[in-house]
Write an enzyme that holds these catalytic residues in place. Structure first.
Site, PDB file in Angstrom:
ATOM      1  N   LEU A  74     -13.460  -2.973   5.114  1.00  0.00           N
ATOM      2  CA  LEU A  74     -12.705  -1.964   4.765  1.00  0.00           C
ATOM      3  C   LEU A  74     -11.978  -0.679   4.493  1.00  0.00           C
ATOM      4  CD1 LEU A  74     -11.928  -2.374   8.830  1.00  0.00           C
ATOM      5  CD2 LEU A  74     -13.557  -0.394   8.287  1.00  0.00           C
ATOM      6  N   CYS A  78     -11.259   4.622  -2.085  1.00  0.00           N
ATOM      7  CA  CYS A  78      -9.826   4.654  -2.974  1.00  0.00           C
ATOM      8  C   CYS A  78      -9.782   3.356  -3.517  1.00  0.00           C
ATOM      9  CB  CYS A  78      -8.822   5.295  -1.536  1.00  0.00           C
ATOM     10  SG  CYS A  78      -6.924   5.406  -2.405  1.00  0.00           S
ATOM     11  N   PHE A 499      21.459  10.687  -8.923  1.00  0.00           N
ATOM     12  CA  PHE A 499      21.748  11.116  -9.675  1.00  0.00           C
ATOM     13  C   PHE A 499      21.287   9.655 -10.600  1.00  0.00           C
ATOM     14  CE2 PHE A 499      23.419  12.171 -14.267  1.00  0.00           C
ATOM     15  CZ  PHE A 499      22.836  13.737 -14.030  1.00  0.00           C
TER      16      PHE A 499
END
Ligand SMILES: Cc1cc2nc3c(=O)[nH]c(=O)nc-3n(C[C@H](O)[C@H](O)[C@H](O)COP(=O)(O)OP(=O)(O)OC[C@H]3O[C@@H](n4cnc5c(N)ncnc54)[C@H](O)[C@@H]3O)c2cc1C
Ligand SMILES: NC(=O)c1ccc[n+]([C@@H]2O[C@H](COP(=O)([O-])OP(=O)(O)OC[C@H]3O[C@@H](n4cnc5c(N)ncnc54)[C@H](OP(=O)(O)O)[C@@H]3O)[C@@H](O)[C@H]2O)c1
Length: 521
Positions: A74, A78, A499
């Site tokens: 399954l 992809c 950051f």
């Protein structure tokens, strides 16, 4: 082979898949609860991205499904031939690109492109892909409770009946999810040895290409072409529309496009825009491609490797024949927002219903069909979505381009890095994960970003990024942009950045959010 009562663990599943691929197991692999007398609410024809997620959702809602796939696993194309190899190749391209630019500096040895092999990476993928397949078979059975038959094609008999290996199964509904395949252009010589598409590349490549000609200017063409070039295979893209301007790609900002395409050329790729392939030349194997250039002249491009990047078409023919489902002019099955086809009780999902052919759409289509089958009216609108592709960079965008925004809004402001008029080589920005080494060695390679704002409502209407590490953020930005009220610059400025954050959107918004009248940055 009946595995219903067995509980194969992941290594055993891998062995089953390996043996099915070599032909040692040539019978269907059954995981069907023959003791359950409940009728099936749905049979999913195709257990790819759409079929597997739809099946899982239907089970989770208390329904009973049967999923049939011709492959012994399954998950669909992809992990087998499409997204996963694409990401492996794109990561290789990024690594190779860095190694080339930094060749002979720091700890980087002089770059030797003989060491970089397309064939080796293809073989790496081929030898490893069944691990993911094995996991999906195991998870679908043991964790998600799905019933399925693998290694066997399904034939649709009527809107309630599917035949698999001579046995007929009946259900209230059918969900068709058999995907798409490459649209092979009708050009003389296209069948020669040495002509590949994304699927045959991973199945059949058995030599190291020396030169590459790519026909078509699709995402696949850009992604695979960037990898081939980075691996030392000089690559030419032959494209009718300008690259990244093909009709199936929407919201591609002009500045972002320029940064990506110029970057590909800087890395040595030849990009022939306005060009048409005339013939693939060879005797048994490909030796050249004849191309009509934009000025009308025909040029012969010598090559031993042709890659077809002309897009895909839905595999809808069997269902037109068996059920008479309505298709559009490209052969995609036509559905409504609930994934219902023109035939009552028959749903279609994923690539089979046409573009965008993306995983989010395939999976959510499956989920939408399952919800409707289980009695919950549910509509899925995929007209707007975040999008991306790879060159040697991650290229990501959502919402309007600057030009589209200017058409719709009277007062548009733009926050851009590098700012207009600043030479990319003069500032090492934007930079973060993946571009810090460029920041201190080749600042012009750190990427590009743009945030487009409707200054009147102060809402952000488009975000565009070339670099590394920002893709994840775009999933959430898409959600924020599309919610009622959207995402005002003031709210962006309130967010807490981690950051160095790759897209710098938060801190740059904060530099402008204090202005009552917004202006460019
Ligand atoms: C090279 C490439 C790279 C891509 N990269 C990305 C990416 O990075 N991100 C992204 O979001 N999207 C990407 N895509 C798109 C993505 O792969 C598809 O949108 C997605 O796989 C579609 O899922 P699907 O369920 O519609 O079809 P599939 O996953 O193709 O599933 C169809 C299934 O149907 C089965 N089947 C067919 N006929 C039968 C039959 N008669 N009986 C039984 N079974 C049958 C097949 O075996 C297959 O398993 C890429 C596509 C390509 C080509
Ligand atoms: N997320 C990802 O990274 C990813 C990766 C791969 C694929 N996908 C998805 O898969 C779907 C298919 O994408 P795609 O990029 O392969 O195809 P596509 O976007 O449909 O692009 C097709 C390209 O082939 C050209 N073409 C078509 N027929 C041709 C012919 N006969 N001769 C020459 N050129 C021809 C087109 O040119 P014109 O523009 O001139 O028509 C266009 O450049 C898309 O929905 C895409 O989003 C996603």
């Amino acid at each position: 082979m009946d595995l219903r009562t067995a509980q194969p663990q992941i290594p055993e599943w891998r062995s089953v898949i390996d043996r099915a691929e070599t032909g040692e197991i040539d019978e269907p692999i059954y995981n069907v609860d023959r003791g359950d007398t409940r009728p099936f609410d749905a049979i999913f024809v195709g257990g790819g991205a759409g079929g597997r997620f739809g099946s899982a959702y239907l089970r989770a809602r208390g329904g009973r499904q049967l999923t049939v796939d011709r492959w012994p696993f399954l998950g669909g194309s992809c992990p087998h031939q499409a997204c996963v190899p694409h990401h492996l190749f794109s990561e290789a391209a990024r690594e190779l690109d860095l190694a080339r630019w930094l060749s002979g500096t720091l700890w980087y040895p002089d770059f030797d492109d003989k060491r970089a092999s397309i064939l080796e990476i293809v073989e790496l993928f081929r030898s490893g892909r069944n691990a993911a397949h094995a996991f999906m078979n195991w998870q679908s059975k043991e964790q998600l409770g799905m019933e399925y038959i693998l290694n066997a094609s399904a034939t649709v008999i009527d809107e309630h009946t599917v035949e698999v290996a001579g046995e007929r199964f009946h259900a209230e509904n059918l969900v068709l999810g058999t995907g798409a395949r490459t649209l092979v252009p009708d050009i003389a010589g296209i069948g020669l040895r040495g002509v590949f598409d994304f699927a045959s590349l991973v199945e059949e490549l058995d030599y190291e290409p020396n030169r590459c000609v790519i026909i078509g200017g699709s995402k696949v063409a850009i992604e695979y072409g960037s990898f081939f070039q980075a691996a030392g295979c000089p690559t030419t893209i032959v494209t009718r529309s300008p690259l990244m301007s093909t009709a199936s790609l929407h919201h591609v900002d002009d500045d972002l496009r320029r940064y990506v395409v110029d970057g590909m050329r800087t890395r040595g790729m030849t990009i022939l825009e306005g060009a048409n392939p005339v013939e693939v030349v060879g005797n048994g194997s490909v030796t050249a491609v004849d191309v009509r250039l934009a000025d009308g002249t025909v040029e012969r491009l010598p090559t031993d490797f042709v890659f077809v990047g002309t897009g895909e078409r839905a595999c809808s023919e069997p269902f037109v024949e068996s059920l008479g489902v309505t298709t559009d002019e490209r052969g995609s099955i036509v559905v409504d927002a609930r994934m219902r086809t023109s035939v009552p009780g028959v749903y279609a999902i994923g690539d089979l219903i046409g573009p965008p052919m993306e995983m989010f759409k395939a999976r959510k289509c499956g989920m939408a069909a399952a919800r409707n089958i289980m009695g919950e009216p549910y509509e899925f609108d995929f007209s707007e979505y975040p999008d991306f592709l790879h060159s040697t960079y991650e290229v990501t965008w959502v919402g309007l381009t600057e030009a589209e925004a200017r058409e719709r809004h009277d007062h548009v402001v733009v926050i851009q890095m590098p700012p207009p008029g600043v030479q990319p080589g003069d500032i090492p920005l934007p930079c973060a994960e993946g571009s810090m080494l460029y920041a201190f060695t080749r600042p012009e390679l750190t990427g590009f970003q743009k945030c487009v704002i409707d200054a009147e409502s102060r809402r952000i209407v488009g975000l565009h990024h070339v670099g590394f590490g920002a893709k994840d953020a775009f999933q959430y930005l898409d959600h924020l942009l599309r919610r009622p009220g959207g995402l005002p610059i003031d709210e962006m400025a309130e967010m807490n950045e981690l950051f160095l954050n790759p897209e710098h959107f938060i801190q740059l918004s904060r530099l402008r959010a204090g202005n009552l009248v917004l202006s460019d940055l």
